[in-house]
Design an enzyme around this catalytic site. Structure first.
Site, PDB file in Angstrom:
ATOM      1  N   HIS A  31       0.834  -1.211   0.000  1.00  0.00           N
ATOM      2  CA  HIS A  31       0.000   0.000   0.000  1.00  0.00           C
ATOM      3  C   HIS A  31       0.875   1.269   0.000  1.00  0.00           C
ATOM      4  CE1 HIS A  31      -3.523  -2.438   1.059  1.00  0.00           C
ATOM      5  NE2 HIS A  31      -2.897  -2.911   2.115  1.00  0.00           N
TER       6      HIS A  31
HETATM    7  C1  BDR Z   1      -2.806   1.376   5.265  1.00  0.00           C
HETATM    8  O1  BDR Z   1      -3.085   0.888   6.573  1.00  0.00           O
HETATM    9  C2  BDR Z   1      -1.905   0.663   7.268  1.00  0.00           C
HETATM   10  O2  BDR Z   1      -2.005  -0.459   8.105  1.00  0.00           O
HETATM   11  C3  BDR Z   1      -0.829   0.526   6.221  1.00  0.00           C
HETATM   12  O3  BDR Z   1       0.409   0.917   6.736  1.00  0.00           O
HETATM   13  C4  BDR Z   1      -1.301   1.440   5.122  1.00  0.00           C
HETATM   14  O4  BDR Z   1      -0.859   2.768   5.323  1.00  0.00           O
HETATM   15  C5  BDR Z   1      -3.480   0.472   4.263  1.00  0.00           C
HETATM   16  O5  BDR Z   1      -4.861   0.472   4.477  1.00  0.00           O
END
Ligand code: BDR
Ligand code: CA
Length: 321
Positions: free
Chosen positions: A255
Protein backbone atom coordinates in the site's frame (compact mmCIF):
# COMPACT_ATOMS: atom_id res chain seq x y z
CA UNK A 1 19.65 18.43 -6.14
CA UNK A 2 19.48 17.61 -9.86
CA UNK A 3 16.78 19.20 -12.02
CA UNK A 4 14.87 15.91 -12.00
CA UNK A 5 15.01 15.34 -8.26
CA UNK A 6 11.86 15.99 -6.34
CA UNK A 7 11.93 17.05 -2.64
CA UNK A 8 9.60 15.12 -0.37
CA UNK A 9 8.54 14.87 3.27
CA UNK A 10 7.11 11.53 4.40
CA UNK A 11 4.50 11.46 7.16
CA UNK A 12 4.21 7.90 8.41
CA UNK A 13 3.13 5.37 11.09
CA UNK A 14 5.67 2.53 10.59
CA UNK A 15 4.19 -0.14 10.01
CA UNK A 16 5.88 -2.73 7.79
CA UNK A 17 4.66 -1.32 4.48
CA UNK A 18 5.53 2.19 5.71
CA UNK A 19 9.06 0.95 6.44
CA UNK A 20 9.37 -0.47 2.92
CA UNK A 21 8.00 2.78 1.48
CA UNK A 22 10.61 4.81 3.38
CA UNK A 23 13.37 2.48 2.15
CA UNK A 24 12.09 2.76 -1.43
CA UNK A 25 12.14 6.55 -1.19
CA UNK A 26 15.66 6.63 0.26
CA UNK A 27 16.89 4.36 -2.51
CA UNK A 28 15.30 6.37 -5.32
CA UNK A 29 17.43 9.01 -7.04
CA UNK A 30 14.27 10.76 -8.27
CA UNK A 31 13.45 11.78 -4.70
CA UNK A 32 15.29 13.84 -2.12
CA UNK A 33 13.80 12.95 1.26
CA UNK A 34 14.23 16.10 3.35
CA UNK A 35 11.92 15.26 6.25
CA UNK A 36 10.18 12.30 7.90
CA UNK A 37 7.52 12.75 10.55
CA UNK A 38 5.60 10.17 12.54
CA UNK A 39 1.95 9.92 13.47
CA UNK A 40 -0.07 7.48 15.58
CA UNK A 41 -1.73 4.72 13.59
CA UNK A 42 -0.47 1.19 13.14
CA UNK A 43 1.27 1.70 16.49
CA UNK A 44 1.44 4.43 19.14
CA UNK A 45 3.42 7.41 17.94
CA UNK A 46 6.38 6.77 20.28
CA UNK A 47 6.70 3.25 18.82
CA UNK A 48 6.31 4.67 15.30
CA UNK A 49 9.27 6.97 15.95
CA UNK A 50 11.29 4.11 17.43
CA UNK A 51 10.51 2.05 14.34
CA UNK A 52 11.55 4.90 12.06
CA UNK A 53 14.98 4.99 13.67
CA UNK A 54 15.24 1.20 13.30
CA UNK A 55 14.52 1.51 9.60
CA UNK A 56 17.06 4.30 9.20
CA UNK A 57 19.74 1.94 10.54
CA UNK A 58 19.42 -0.04 7.31
CA UNK A 59 20.33 2.62 4.75
CA UNK A 60 22.37 5.77 4.36
CA UNK A 61 20.15 8.83 4.64
CA UNK A 62 20.79 12.54 4.03
CA UNK A 63 22.67 14.13 6.94
CA UNK A 64 20.28 17.09 7.06
CA UNK A 65 17.14 14.94 7.26
CA UNK A 66 14.53 16.57 9.54
CA UNK A 67 12.72 14.13 11.80
CA UNK A 68 9.68 15.09 13.85
CA UNK A 69 7.12 13.31 15.98
CA UNK A 70 3.45 14.12 15.54
CA UNK A 71 0.02 13.33 16.89
CA UNK A 72 -0.43 10.90 19.78
CA UNK A 73 -4.11 10.34 19.05
CA UNK A 74 -6.67 10.81 16.31
CA UNK A 75 -8.70 14.04 16.33
CA UNK A 76 -11.81 12.76 18.06
CA UNK A 77 -11.55 9.10 18.93
CA UNK A 78 -9.25 6.63 20.64
CA UNK A 79 -6.46 5.11 18.57
CA UNK A 80 -7.11 1.63 17.15
CA UNK A 81 -3.65 0.29 16.26
CA UNK A 82 -3.07 -2.43 13.65
CA UNK A 83 -0.61 -4.61 15.53
CA UNK A 84 -2.69 -7.66 14.59
CA UNK A 85 -1.44 -7.02 11.03
CA UNK A 86 2.01 -5.50 11.54
CA UNK A 87 3.05 -7.48 14.64
CA UNK A 88 3.30 -6.32 18.27
CA UNK A 89 6.19 -3.93 17.52
CA UNK A 90 4.64 -2.73 14.24
CA UNK A 91 7.63 -4.04 12.29
CA UNK A 92 6.85 -7.74 12.04
CA UNK A 93 8.27 -8.58 15.48
CA UNK A 94 11.87 -8.09 14.50
CA UNK A 95 13.24 -9.13 17.90
CA UNK A 96 12.46 -12.75 17.02
CA UNK A 97 14.84 -12.71 14.02
CA UNK A 98 18.25 -14.30 14.63
CA UNK A 99 21.43 -14.50 12.60
CA UNK A 100 22.83 -17.97 11.84
CA UNK A 101 25.12 -17.61 14.89
CA UNK A 102 22.10 -17.01 17.17
CA UNK A 103 22.65 -13.28 17.73
CA UNK A 104 19.78 -10.83 17.24
CA UNK A 105 19.75 -9.45 13.73
CA UNK A 106 17.97 -6.20 14.64
CA UNK A 107 19.19 -4.27 17.65
CA UNK A 108 17.29 -1.40 19.15
CA UNK A 109 18.43 1.76 17.44
CA UNK A 110 17.33 4.07 20.27
CA UNK A 111 15.63 7.42 19.72
CA UNK A 112 16.81 10.91 20.61
CA UNK A 113 15.60 12.20 23.99
CA UNK A 114 13.62 14.95 22.36
CA UNK A 115 12.47 15.59 18.82
CA UNK A 116 10.75 18.54 17.19
CA UNK A 117 7.06 18.07 16.61
CA UNK A 118 5.90 17.24 13.11
CA UNK A 119 4.72 20.74 12.34
CA UNK A 120 8.06 22.25 13.35
CA UNK A 121 9.87 19.80 11.09
CA UNK A 122 7.56 20.66 8.16
CA UNK A 123 8.00 24.40 8.81
CA UNK A 124 11.77 24.04 8.71
CA UNK A 125 11.68 22.02 5.48
CA UNK A 126 9.26 24.41 3.78
CA UNK A 127 11.19 27.49 4.90
CA UNK A 128 14.17 26.14 2.95
CA UNK A 129 12.23 24.98 -0.10
CA UNK A 130 8.88 26.81 -0.34
CA UNK A 131 6.67 25.56 -3.17
CA UNK A 132 9.04 22.70 -3.98
CA UNK A 133 8.08 20.01 -1.50
CA UNK A 134 5.61 17.16 -1.89
CA UNK A 135 4.14 15.70 1.28
CA UNK A 136 3.58 11.94 1.10
CA UNK A 137 1.23 10.70 3.83
CA UNK A 138 1.34 6.99 4.66
CA UNK A 139 -0.75 6.98 7.83
CA UNK A 140 -3.84 8.62 9.32
CA UNK A 141 -4.13 12.27 8.29
CA UNK A 142 -4.06 13.64 11.85
CA UNK A 143 -0.83 15.64 11.49
CA UNK A 144 -2.01 17.28 8.28
CA UNK A 145 -5.42 18.11 9.78
CA UNK A 146 -3.71 19.74 12.79
CA UNK A 147 -1.46 21.72 10.46
CA UNK A 148 -4.43 22.93 8.40
CA UNK A 149 -5.99 24.19 11.61
CA UNK A 150 -2.88 25.73 13.14
CA UNK A 151 -0.98 27.02 10.12
CA UNK A 152 -2.97 26.90 6.90
CA UNK A 153 -0.51 29.18 5.09
CA UNK A 154 2.32 26.74 5.80
CA UNK A 155 0.39 23.83 4.35
CA UNK A 156 -0.36 25.87 1.21
CA UNK A 157 3.41 26.00 0.62
CA UNK A 158 3.43 22.28 -0.27
CA UNK A 159 3.74 21.76 -3.99
CA UNK A 160 1.44 18.74 -3.73
CA UNK A 161 0.23 16.05 -1.37
CA UNK A 162 0.16 12.33 -2.15
CA UNK A 163 -1.96 10.40 0.29
CA UNK A 164 -2.36 6.63 0.75
CA UNK A 165 -5.91 6.13 1.94
CA UNK A 166 -9.52 5.39 1.11
CA UNK A 167 -11.35 2.67 -0.79
CA UNK A 168 -13.44 4.10 -3.61
CA UNK A 169 -14.78 1.28 -5.75
CA UNK A 170 -13.54 -1.65 -3.64
CA UNK A 171 -14.33 -2.92 -0.11
CA UNK A 172 -12.37 -1.60 2.87
CA UNK A 173 -9.67 -3.52 4.69
CA UNK A 174 -10.77 -2.82 8.29
CA UNK A 175 -14.52 -2.93 7.86
CA UNK A 176 -16.39 -3.68 4.64
CA UNK A 177 -16.76 0.10 4.33
CA UNK A 178 -13.40 1.56 5.27
CA UNK A 179 -9.69 1.57 4.59
CA UNK A 180 -7.46 1.68 7.72
CA UNK A 181 -5.91 5.19 7.49
CA UNK A 182 -9.30 6.84 6.96
CA UNK A 183 -11.03 4.56 9.50
CA UNK A 184 -8.58 5.48 12.27
CA UNK A 185 -9.07 9.22 11.87
CA UNK A 186 -12.07 9.92 9.62
CA UNK A 187 -12.38 13.51 10.90
CA UNK A 188 -8.83 14.25 9.82
CA UNK A 189 -9.39 12.62 6.43
CA UNK A 190 -12.58 14.63 5.96
CA UNK A 191 -10.78 17.87 6.89
CA UNK A 192 -7.95 17.18 4.42
CA UNK A 193 -10.22 16.13 1.58
CA UNK A 194 -12.22 19.34 1.94
CA UNK A 195 -9.10 21.54 2.16
CA UNK A 196 -8.61 22.28 -1.53
CA UNK A 197 -4.96 21.11 -1.34
CA UNK A 198 -3.53 19.68 -4.59
CA UNK A 199 -4.13 16.12 -3.47
CA UNK A 200 -3.48 12.77 -5.13
CA UNK A 201 -5.26 9.92 -3.42
CA UNK A 202 -3.73 6.44 -3.65
CA UNK A 203 -6.60 4.21 -2.45
CA UNK A 204 -7.02 0.46 -1.98
CA UNK A 205 -8.43 0.36 -5.52
CA UNK A 206 -4.82 0.45 -6.74
CA UNK A 207 -2.76 -0.62 -3.72
CA UNK A 208 -4.47 -4.02 -3.47
CA UNK A 209 -3.26 -4.67 -7.00
CA UNK A 210 0.38 -4.49 -5.98
CA UNK A 211 1.21 -7.37 -3.67
CA UNK A 212 3.98 -9.91 -3.27
CA UNK A 213 3.03 -13.52 -2.59
CA UNK A 214 4.73 -15.48 0.19
CA UNK A 215 6.56 -17.47 -2.52
CA UNK A 216 7.69 -14.32 -4.35
CA UNK A 217 9.08 -12.87 -1.11
CA UNK A 218 10.90 -16.12 -0.32
CA UNK A 219 12.44 -16.22 -3.79
CA UNK A 220 13.41 -12.56 -3.76
CA UNK A 221 15.02 -12.64 -0.33
CA UNK A 222 16.67 -16.08 -0.37
CA UNK A 223 20.43 -15.69 0.20
CA UNK A 224 20.06 -11.89 0.33
CA UNK A 225 23.08 -10.03 1.63
CA UNK A 226 21.55 -6.58 1.10
CA UNK A 227 20.18 -5.58 4.58
CA UNK A 228 17.14 -3.91 3.00
CA UNK A 229 16.23 -7.04 1.07
CA UNK A 230 16.76 -9.18 4.18
CA UNK A 231 14.48 -6.82 6.12
CA UNK A 232 11.78 -7.31 3.48
CA UNK A 233 11.88 -11.07 4.13
CA UNK A 234 12.17 -10.71 7.92
CA UNK A 235 9.48 -8.09 8.57
CA UNK A 236 6.65 -9.26 6.32
CA UNK A 237 6.01 -12.65 8.01
CA UNK A 238 3.18 -11.67 10.41
CA UNK A 239 1.32 -9.61 7.78
CA UNK A 240 1.55 -12.44 5.24
CA UNK A 241 0.22 -14.86 7.88
CA UNK A 242 -2.63 -12.42 8.64
CA UNK A 243 -3.58 -12.29 4.94
CA UNK A 244 -3.47 -16.09 4.82
CA UNK A 245 -5.87 -16.32 7.79
CA UNK A 246 -8.28 -13.64 6.64
CA UNK A 247 -8.18 -13.93 2.85
CA UNK A 248 -6.90 -17.45 2.29
CA UNK A 249 -3.88 -16.12 0.38
CA UNK A 250 -0.49 -15.43 1.96
CA UNK A 251 0.58 -12.13 0.42
CA UNK A 252 1.94 -8.74 1.39
CA UNK A 253 0.24 -5.59 0.10
CA UNK A 254 2.50 -2.73 -0.95
CA UNK A 255 0.00 0.00 0.00
CA UNK A 256 2.43 2.65 1.20
CA UNK A 257 5.26 1.84 -1.23
CA UNK A 258 2.85 2.55 -4.11
CA UNK A 259 2.26 6.08 -2.76
CA UNK A 260 6.04 6.62 -2.90
CA UNK A 261 6.02 5.02 -6.36
CA UNK A 262 3.57 7.70 -7.54
CA UNK A 263 6.01 10.38 -6.34
CA UNK A 264 8.88 8.66 -8.16
CA UNK A 265 6.95 8.15 -11.39
CA UNK A 266 3.43 9.61 -11.67
CA UNK A 267 2.86 7.67 -14.91
CA UNK A 268 2.59 4.44 -12.87
CA UNK A 269 -1.05 5.29 -12.18
CA UNK A 270 -3.99 6.76 -14.06
CA UNK A 271 -5.75 9.50 -12.13
CA UNK A 272 -9.35 10.61 -12.23
CA UNK A 273 -10.59 13.96 -10.92
CA UNK A 274 -13.27 13.31 -8.33
CA UNK A 275 -15.10 14.78 -5.40
CA UNK A 276 -14.48 12.38 -2.52
CA UNK A 277 -16.29 12.56 0.82
CA UNK A 278 -15.46 10.69 4.05
CA UNK A 279 -18.08 9.35 6.45
CA UNK A 280 -17.49 10.65 9.97
CA UNK A 281 -20.83 10.14 11.76
CA UNK A 282 -22.34 6.73 10.97
CA UNK A 283 -20.52 4.26 13.26
CA UNK A 284 -20.80 1.23 10.98
CA UNK A 285 -19.62 3.17 7.94
CA UNK A 286 -16.96 5.25 9.72
CA UNK A 287 -14.14 6.22 7.33
CA UNK A 288 -16.01 5.13 4.21
CA UNK A 289 -15.10 7.13 1.12
CA UNK A 290 -17.75 7.94 -1.45
CA UNK A 291 -17.10 9.49 -4.82
CA UNK A 292 -19.13 11.92 -6.83
CA UNK A 293 -18.11 12.46 -10.44
CA UNK A 294 -20.71 15.16 -11.10
CA UNK A 295 -19.64 17.80 -8.54
CA UNK A 296 -16.47 19.92 -8.73
CA UNK A 297 -13.49 17.62 -7.98
CA UNK A 298 -11.56 17.73 -4.72
CA UNK A 299 -8.85 15.16 -5.49
CA UNK A 300 -7.03 13.32 -8.21
CA UNK A 301 -7.66 9.68 -7.38
CA UNK A 302 -5.39 6.93 -8.70
CA UNK A 303 -7.85 4.42 -10.15
CA UNK A 304 -5.60 2.27 -12.32
CA UNK A 305 -1.99 1.12 -11.91
CA UNK A 306 0.67 -0.47 -14.06
CA UNK A 307 1.24 -3.13 -11.40
CA UNK A 308 3.96 -5.03 -13.23
CA UNK A 309 6.04 -1.90 -13.78
CA UNK A 310 5.70 -0.82 -10.15
CA UNK A 311 6.60 -4.27 -8.82
CA UNK A 312 9.74 -4.33 -10.97
CA UNK A 313 10.73 -0.88 -9.72
CA UNK A 314 10.11 -1.89 -6.09
CA UNK A 315 12.01 -5.16 -6.29
CA UNK A 316 15.03 -3.84 -8.14
CA UNK A 317 15.43 -0.92 -5.72
CA UNK A 318 14.94 -2.91 -2.52
CA UNK A 319 16.77 -6.07 -3.49
CA UNK A 320 20.05 -5.17 -5.12
CA UNK A 321 22.02 -8.00 -6.64
C1 BDR B 1 -2.81 1.38 5.26
O1 BDR B 1 -3.08 0.89 6.57
C2 BDR B 1 -1.91 0.66 7.27
O2 BDR B 1 -2.00 -0.46 8.10
C3 BDR B 1 -0.83 0.53 6.22
O3 BDR B 1 0.41 0.92 6.74
C4 BDR B 1 -1.30 1.44 5.12
O4 BDR B 1 -0.86 2.77 5.32
C5 BDR B 1 -3.48 0.47 4.26
O5 BDR B 1 -4.86 0.47 4.48
CA1 CA C 1 0.90 3.28 6.93
Amino acid sequence: MSANTHRVIIDTDPGVDDALAILLALRSPELEVIGITTVCGNVRVEQATKNLFRVLELVPFPSGLFIGQGAVQPLRQPLEPATHVHGADGLGELDRIRNPDGTRRYVDAGTPRSLPNALTAWRECLRRSPGEVTLITLGPLTNLAHALEAEPALVRAFRSVICMGGALGVPGNVTPAAEYNFYVDPHAADRVLRSGLPLTLVPLDVTTRVSLSREAIAKLTAHATDPVCRFLGDATGPAVAFAQRTEGRGAFYLHDPLAVGVAIDPSLVKRVSLRVAVETEDRAARGRTSMDRASPPTVQAAMDVDAARFLTLFQTRLCRR
